[in-house]
Design an enzyme around this catalytic site. Structure first.
Site, PDB file in Angstrom:
ATOM      1  N   ASP A  33       0.820  -1.212   0.000  1.00 18.90           N
ATOM      2  CA  ASP A  33       0.000   0.000   0.000  1.00 18.90           C
ATOM      3  C   ASP A  33       0.850   1.257   0.000  1.00 18.90           C
ATOM      4  O   ASP A  33       2.072   1.207  -0.130  1.00 18.90           O
ATOM      5  CB  ASP A  33      -1.064  -0.022   1.093  1.00 18.90           C
ATOM      6  CG  ASP A  33      -0.518  -0.321   2.458  1.00 18.90           C
ATOM      7  OD1 ASP A  33      -1.266  -0.823   3.294  1.00 18.90           O
ATOM      8  OD2 ASP A  33       0.686  -0.064   2.684  1.00 18.90           O
ATOM      9  N   LYS A  55      -4.661   2.624  -0.250  1.00 20.55           N
ATOM     10  CA  LYS A  55      -5.867   3.411   0.025  1.00 20.55           C
ATOM     11  C   LYS A  55      -5.461   4.869   0.102  1.00 20.55           C
ATOM     12  O   LYS A  55      -4.508   5.205   0.794  1.00 20.55           O
ATOM     13  CB  LYS A  55      -6.495   2.982   1.362  1.00 20.55           C
ATOM     14  CG  LYS A  55      -7.240   1.681   1.260  1.00 20.55           C
ATOM     15  CD  LYS A  55      -7.970   1.372   2.536  1.00 20.55           C
ATOM     16  CE  LYS A  55      -7.007   1.114   3.661  1.00 20.55           C
ATOM     17  NZ  LYS A  55      -7.668   0.847   4.932  1.00 20.55           N
ATOM     18  N   MET A 169      -1.040   9.739  12.217  1.00 24.48           N
ATOM     19  CA  MET A 169      -2.145  10.161  11.347  1.00 24.48           C
ATOM     20  C   MET A 169      -2.726  11.499  11.801  1.00 24.48           C
ATOM     21  O   MET A 169      -3.951  11.699  11.801  1.00 24.48           O
ATOM     22  CB  MET A 169      -3.236   9.081  11.307  1.00 24.48           C
ATOM     23  CG  MET A 169      -2.788   7.847  10.552  1.00 24.48           C
ATOM     24  SD  MET A 169      -4.026   6.560  10.485  1.00 24.48           S
ATOM     25  CE  MET A 169      -3.716   5.716  12.015  1.00 24.48           C
TER      26      MET A 169
HETATM   27  C1  LIG Z   1      -1.918   3.995   8.788  1.00 25.74           C
HETATM   28  S1  LIG Z   1      -0.670   4.536   9.904  1.00 25.74           S
HETATM   29  C2  LIG Z   1       0.396   3.157   9.800  1.00 25.74           C
HETATM   30  C3  LIG Z   1       1.458   3.117  10.868  1.00 25.74           C
HETATM   31  C4  LIG Z   1       2.458   1.995  10.672  1.00 25.74           C
HETATM   32  N1  LIG Z   1       1.823   0.708  10.790  1.00 25.74           N
HETATM   33  C5  LIG Z   1       3.626   2.084  11.655  1.00 25.74           C
HETATM   34  O1  LIG Z   1       3.792   1.203  12.506  1.00 25.74           O
HETATM   35  O2  LIG Z   1       4.418   3.031  11.511  1.00 25.74           O
HETATM   36  C6  LIG Z   1       0.144   5.761   8.927  1.00 25.74           C
HETATM   37  C7  LIG Z   1       0.782   6.833   9.784  1.00 25.74           C
HETATM   38  O3  LIG Z   1       2.055   6.400  10.235  1.00 25.74           O
HETATM   39  C8  LIG Z   1       2.911   7.507  10.342  1.00 25.74           C
HETATM   40  N2  LIG Z   1       4.078   7.284   9.467  1.00 25.74           N
HETATM   41  C9  LIG Z   1       4.324   6.197   8.735  1.00 25.74           C
HETATM   42  N3  LIG Z   1       5.518   6.290   8.107  1.00 25.74           N
HETATM   43  C10 LIG Z   1       6.043   7.480   8.480  1.00 25.74           C
HETATM   44  C11 LIG Z   1       7.268   8.161   8.195  1.00 25.74           C
HETATM   45  N4  LIG Z   1       8.207   7.637   7.388  1.00 25.74           N
HETATM   46  N5  LIG Z   1       7.466   9.370   8.753  1.00 25.74           N
HETATM   47  C12 LIG Z   1       6.558   9.915   9.571  1.00 25.74           C
HETATM   48  N6  LIG Z   1       5.378   9.325   9.878  1.00 25.74           N
HETATM   49  C13 LIG Z   1       5.138   8.120   9.354  1.00 25.74           C
HETATM   50  C14 LIG Z   1       2.107   8.739   9.954  1.00 25.74           C
HETATM   51  O4  LIG Z   1       1.539   9.287  11.132  1.00 25.74           O
HETATM   52  C15 LIG Z   1       1.053   8.140   9.069  1.00 25.74           C
HETATM   53  O5  LIG Z   1      -0.088   8.956   9.001  1.00 25.74           O
END
Ligand SMILES: C[S@@+](CC[C@H](N)C(=O)[O-])C[C@H]1O[C@@H](n2cnc3c(N)ncnc32)[C@H](O)[C@@H]1O
Length: 251
Positions: A33, A55, A169
């Site tokens: 995704d 998504k 998020m």
């Molecule tokens: C649907 S959640 C998934 C989180 C993921 N499963 C995790 O453990 O990091 C998506 C959110 O993770 C955070 N996120 C994911 N990758 C990131 C990155 N490289 N830098 C900053 N925030 C990140 C942001 O807050 C984003 O809106």
């Protein structure tokens, strides 16, 4: 026939686990995704098929149901399916729902934990989420539900915890989060760090205070760190602000 729910980490391919790399190399199909880095996908075998189930914000509410159905169909047809998820599959990744759907359909499923952005993003900015004498714990929450209407999170209790708050998020709801926390008693001068695109070449960090968060631009993807540790800079400040491009470079 197994579907592996594999954590892809926060972006930098070097933060993949050895098991994730092995499974990618062996996969017949890779389902991925939006937040999975292209350099991670490039580790798959040349014969692997790719299925993009990304998504986008605002997608129809039933799109997770469709993803579950596609995973079940792929799990029935192929020997090794890797379902890649950003960070850790069970941290706001809906990996739990996918695992339940696969098990209910009689398909073998396993999980490979990944490095979550919840801890990787603060770390890359030189912010330890716990710090002796400063913060003895951290809580990870999502701002995805509108905090002005959602009752499932007790923002007043979160405001009083006295530990680090890590918000995922939060790009479009950072202001509402700040308002609820301040209403709950958290001081407006509480340090805040917004870590955007952590571990990726365009990583950047914005330091501010809770009271100024509603007027601070928060791009996606970002992790918002709220609490005294957000003022910490335990790494070289220049390198921490500039991210992995320079952190990995020889002196
Ligand atoms: C649907 S959640 C998934 C989180 C993921 N499963 C995790 O453990 O990091 C998506 C959110 O993770 C955070 N996120 C994911 N990758 C990131 C990155 N490289 N830098 C900053 N925030 C990140 C942001 O807050 C984003 O809106």
């Amino acid at each position: 026939m197994t579907v592996h729910l594999v954590g892809a980490g926060p972006g930098d391919p070097e933060l993949l686990t050895l098991k994730a790399v092995r499974l990618l190399e062996e996969a017949d199909v890779v389902v991925y995704d939006r937040l999975v880095d292209e350099r991670v996908l490039a580790l798959a075998a040349p014969w692997a098929r790719f299925v993009d189930v990304g998504k986008v914000p605002g997608a129809p509410a039933d799109s997770q149901q469709r993803i579950n159905e596609r995973l079940v169909a792929l799990g029935r047809r192929f020997g090794q399916v890797v379902r890649l998820k950003g960070g850790d599959p069970f941290v706001f990744g809906r990996g739990g729902e996918e695992a339940e759907a696969l098990r209910a359909a009689g398909i073998a499923v396993d999980v490979v934990p990944g490095v979550s952005s919840a801890i990787a993003a603060p770390a890359m900015a030189g912010i330890p989420v716990t710090l002796r004498g400063v913060s003895s714990g951290f809580t990870v929450v999502t701002a995805h539900q509108d905090p002005s209407t959602d009752d499932r999170l007790d923002w007043g209790a979160l405001a009083r915890l006295g530990t680090t708050l890590v918000v995922l998020m939060g790009a479009s709801r950072a202001g509402a989060v700040a308002d609820r926390l301040i209403a709950g008693g958290m001081p407006a001068d509480t340090p805040v760090a917004v870590v955007t695109s952590a571990t990726l070449p365009d990583q950047h960090v914005t330091r501010t205070e809770l009271g100024a968060l509603p007027t601070t631009p928060v791009a996606s993807p970002s992790v918002i760190v709220i609490g005294e540790v957000a003022a910490a800079r335990v790494l070289d400040p220049v390198l921490a602000e500039l991210g992995p491009t320079l952190q990995g470079a020889p002196a």
